[in-house]
Design a protein around this motif. Sequence first.
Motif, PDB file in Angstrom:
ATOM      1  N   LEU A 152       0.794  -1.306   0.031  1.00 15.21           N
ATOM      2  CA  LEU A 152      -0.166  -0.036   0.058  1.00 15.21           C
ATOM      3  C   LEU A 152       0.612   1.425   0.118  1.00 15.21           C
ATOM      4  O   LEU A 152       0.494   2.332  -0.757  1.00 15.21           O
ATOM      5  CB  LEU A 152      -0.998   0.576   1.163  1.00 15.21           C
ATOM      6  CG  LEU A 152      -2.134   1.435   1.076  1.00 15.21           C
ATOM      7  CD1 LEU A 152      -2.698   1.310   0.095  1.00 15.21           C
ATOM      8  CD2 LEU A 152      -2.573   1.406   2.630  1.00 15.21           C
ATOM      9  N   SER A 153       2.080   1.377   0.903  1.00 15.32           N
ATOM     10  CA  SER A 153       2.731   2.322   0.721  1.00 15.32           C
ATOM     11  C   SER A 153       3.826   2.763  -0.360  1.00 15.32           C
ATOM     12  O   SER A 153       3.045   3.632  -0.981  1.00 15.32           O
ATOM     13  CB  SER A 153       3.538   1.820   1.713  1.00 15.32           C
ATOM     14  OG  SER A 153       3.407   1.667   3.003  1.00 15.32           O
ATOM     15  N   ALA A 154       3.732   1.651  -1.053  1.00 12.66           N
ATOM     16  CA  ALA A 154       4.247   1.994  -2.797  1.00 12.66           C
ATOM     17  C   ALA A 154       3.510   2.917  -3.636  1.00 12.66           C
ATOM     18  O   ALA A 154       3.577   3.580  -5.284  1.00 12.66           O
ATOM     19  CB  ALA A 154       5.002   0.583  -3.077  1.00 12.66           C
ATOM     20  N   CYS A 155       1.967   2.360  -3.107  1.00 10.32           N
ATOM     21  CA  CYS A 155       1.409   2.400  -4.201  1.00 10.32           C
ATOM     22  C   CYS A 155       0.707   4.082  -4.253  1.00 10.32           C
ATOM     23  O   CYS A 155       0.226   4.207  -5.317  1.00 10.32           O
ATOM     24  CB  CYS A 155      -0.170   1.609  -4.108  1.00 10.32           C
ATOM     25  SG  CYS A 155      -0.218  -0.130  -4.912  1.00 10.32           S
ATOM     26  N   VAL A 156       0.733   4.122  -2.753  1.00  9.03           N
ATOM     27  CA  VAL A 156       0.572   5.213  -2.607  1.00  9.03           C
ATOM     28  C   VAL A 156       2.026   6.444  -3.223  1.00  9.03           C
ATOM     29  O   VAL A 156       1.942   7.324  -3.525  1.00  9.03           O
ATOM     30  CB  VAL A 156       0.353   6.325  -0.783  1.00  9.03           C
ATOM     31  CG1 VAL A 156       0.290   7.453  -0.778  1.00  9.03           C
ATOM     32  CG2 VAL A 156      -0.974   5.178  -0.969  1.00  9.03           C
ATOM     33  N   ALA A 157       2.996   6.103  -2.636  1.00  6.35           N
ATOM     34  CA  ALA A 157       4.185   7.286  -2.917  1.00  6.35           C
ATOM     35  C   ALA A 157       4.108   7.425  -4.388  1.00  6.35           C
ATOM     36  O   ALA A 157       4.404   8.499  -4.995  1.00  6.35           O
ATOM     37  CB  ALA A 157       5.603   6.137  -2.574  1.00  6.35           C
ATOM     38  N   LEU A 158       3.497   6.408  -5.475  1.00  7.21           N
ATOM     39  CA  LEU A 158       3.813   6.256  -6.843  1.00  7.21           C
ATOM     40  C   LEU A 158       2.512   6.329  -7.368  1.00  7.21           C
ATOM     41  O   LEU A 158       2.564   6.262  -8.669  1.00  7.21           O
ATOM     42  CB  LEU A 158       4.355   4.756  -7.345  1.00  7.21           C
ATOM     43  CG  LEU A 158       6.125   4.604  -6.857  1.00  7.21           C
ATOM     44  CD1 LEU A 158       6.868   3.526  -7.404  1.00  7.21           C
ATOM     45  CD2 LEU A 158       6.774   5.799  -7.567  1.00  7.21           C
ATOM     46  N   ARG A 159       1.483   6.551  -7.331  1.00  5.13           N
ATOM     47  CA  ARG A 159       0.259   7.771  -7.488  1.00  5.13           C
ATOM     48  C   ARG A 159      -0.313   7.853  -8.643  1.00  5.13           C
ATOM     49  O   ARG A 159      -0.553   8.354  -9.931  1.00  5.13           O
ATOM     50  CB  ARG A 159      -0.776   7.657  -6.130  1.00  5.13           C
ATOM     51  CG  ARG A 159      -0.244   8.622  -5.179  1.00  5.13           C
ATOM     52  CD  ARG A 159      -1.287   9.038  -4.304  1.00  5.13           C
ATOM     53  NE  ARG A 159      -1.314  10.489  -3.824  1.00  5.13           N
ATOM     54  CZ  ARG A 159      -0.338  10.841  -3.086  1.00  5.13           C
ATOM     55  NH1 ARG A 159       0.109   9.750  -2.552  1.00  5.13           N
ATOM     56  NH2 ARG A 159       0.106  11.847  -2.607  1.00  5.13           N
ATOM     57  N   ASP A 160       1.133   8.722  -8.472  1.00  2.00           N
ATOM     58  CA  ASP A 160       1.509   9.828  -9.718  1.00  2.00           C
ATOM     59  C   ASP A 160       1.829   9.028 -11.008  1.00  2.00           C
ATOM     60  O   ASP A 160       1.327   9.777 -12.081  1.00  2.00           O
ATOM     61  CB  ASP A 160       2.071  10.334  -9.794  1.00  2.00           C
ATOM     62  CG  ASP A 160       1.929  11.955  -8.493  1.00  2.00           C
ATOM     63  OD1 ASP A 160       0.852  11.869  -7.896  1.00  2.00           O
ATOM     64  OD2 ASP A 160       2.542  12.724  -8.677  1.00  2.00           O
ATOM     65  N   GLY A 161       2.670   7.501 -11.395  1.00  2.22           N
ATOM     66  CA  GLY A 161       2.136   6.772 -12.156  1.00  2.22           C
ATOM     67  C   GLY A 161       0.981   6.805 -12.855  1.00  2.22           C
ATOM     68  O   GLY A 161       0.647   6.047 -13.910  1.00  2.22           O
ATOM     69  N   ILE A 162      -0.319   6.324 -12.497  1.00  7.29           N
ATOM     70  CA  ILE A 162      -1.255   6.107 -12.471  1.00  7.29           C
ATOM     71  C   ILE A 162      -1.445   7.320 -13.830  1.00  7.29           C
ATOM     72  O   ILE A 162      -2.301   6.797 -14.543  1.00  7.29           O
ATOM     73  CB  ILE A 162      -2.455   6.335 -11.538  1.00  7.29           C
ATOM     74  CG1 ILE A 162      -2.584   5.348 -10.725  1.00  7.29           C
ATOM     75  CG2 ILE A 162      -4.125   5.901 -12.594  1.00  7.29           C
ATOM     76  CD1 ILE A 162      -3.782   5.272  -9.089  1.00  7.29           C
TER      77      ILE A 162
END
Length: 380
Positions: free
Chosen positions: A159-169
């Motif tokens: 989850l932490s990784a998803c939040v950190a890289l959410r701009d990639g969406i």
Amino acid sequence: MRFVGGCVRDVVMGRTPGDLDLSTQLTPDATEAALSAAGIRHVPTGKAFGTITAVIDGQPFEITSLREDVETDGRRAVVSYTGDWSRDAQRRDFYLNALYADIRGEVFDPTGQGLDDAQAGRVRLIGDAETRLREDYLRILRFFRFSASHGRGLDEASLSACVALRDGIDSLSGERIQQELFKLLTIADPVNVVQRMIETGVIAHVVPGAPVNAERVEAGFPLTSDVVQRLIVLIGGHGWAETLPALTQRLRLSNRVADRLSAAAVACAEADITASPAALRRGLYRHGPQAMSDALVFLAAEAGLKPEAWKELDQNLKHIDVPVFPLKSAGLITAGLTPGPELGQTLRRIEADWIAHDFSPIVIEDAIDDIAKQANIRGQ
């Protein structure tokens, strides 16, 4: 050749598997040659990515060569083929999806953690979480979807990784985002996961500009399993009609879905979950049953209506007959009105009066009588 991925995972988790996907140490060319030698019809559906689809008794089976990534850019990968099951497993997204099984049912777990994760209902990115996500940012959305469908909570490291890289969406195509979002919305109970997506700011990259609200999701998703209605609950709110064109374009929504969202937005401005049967009839007449149902489920979510109360309201809505305006221009002409601009104006005025009086036929009868009387006066 071995079964791979979801079908193995689901059997391990005691679920009925869906599509039966297979993996092979053969290259795509060798796979095609082997299928031809066996007299099995096949189609190169994804040959550029290593996948050949075999068709047996009308049933498709995707067969994908073992692969490893050579180059990735967050959206697509350049791969090379390998005969190493472990290398193929390491390029997959989650440990519980990196399971293989042979025809006898023996399960192979090259990462050594897939079986444990499947049995525990744990959705974790393989290896270094941020590395996995940078290979393909769609895995952010897949993490949330699989956590909702197969997980018991959300793995904090992933989850932490998803939040950190959410701009990639933002770099993903609208079609890919739409597919993942709709799959998420079909899950029986995705509420907690969607709320975490809202709280962490991930959802803002999925439905940019939409006035999402965690409380509305909590109240609204249990009211309906309809994907479009859940989307309305998610993205609806103050000013949402203005955000729809951009959102429709971003998610590459079909005309059917886009039109349904627009109709619901208009109906929301007039609909009321506490409305009288007469008011509901007016709404049904103006907007149609689908738009009214969509608008009312959104308003019910906003009001925190319980599922039992919503079911009663929805059933009442379904049992109300939608009136049909019985008067045509020809009827006015027969009554004595002269064809021309006044004809349409009169017809609209009578219709408005008929609606305002709860569709009473007396309104139309009186209007016709008045027109006939005026015609007689003019003729004298």
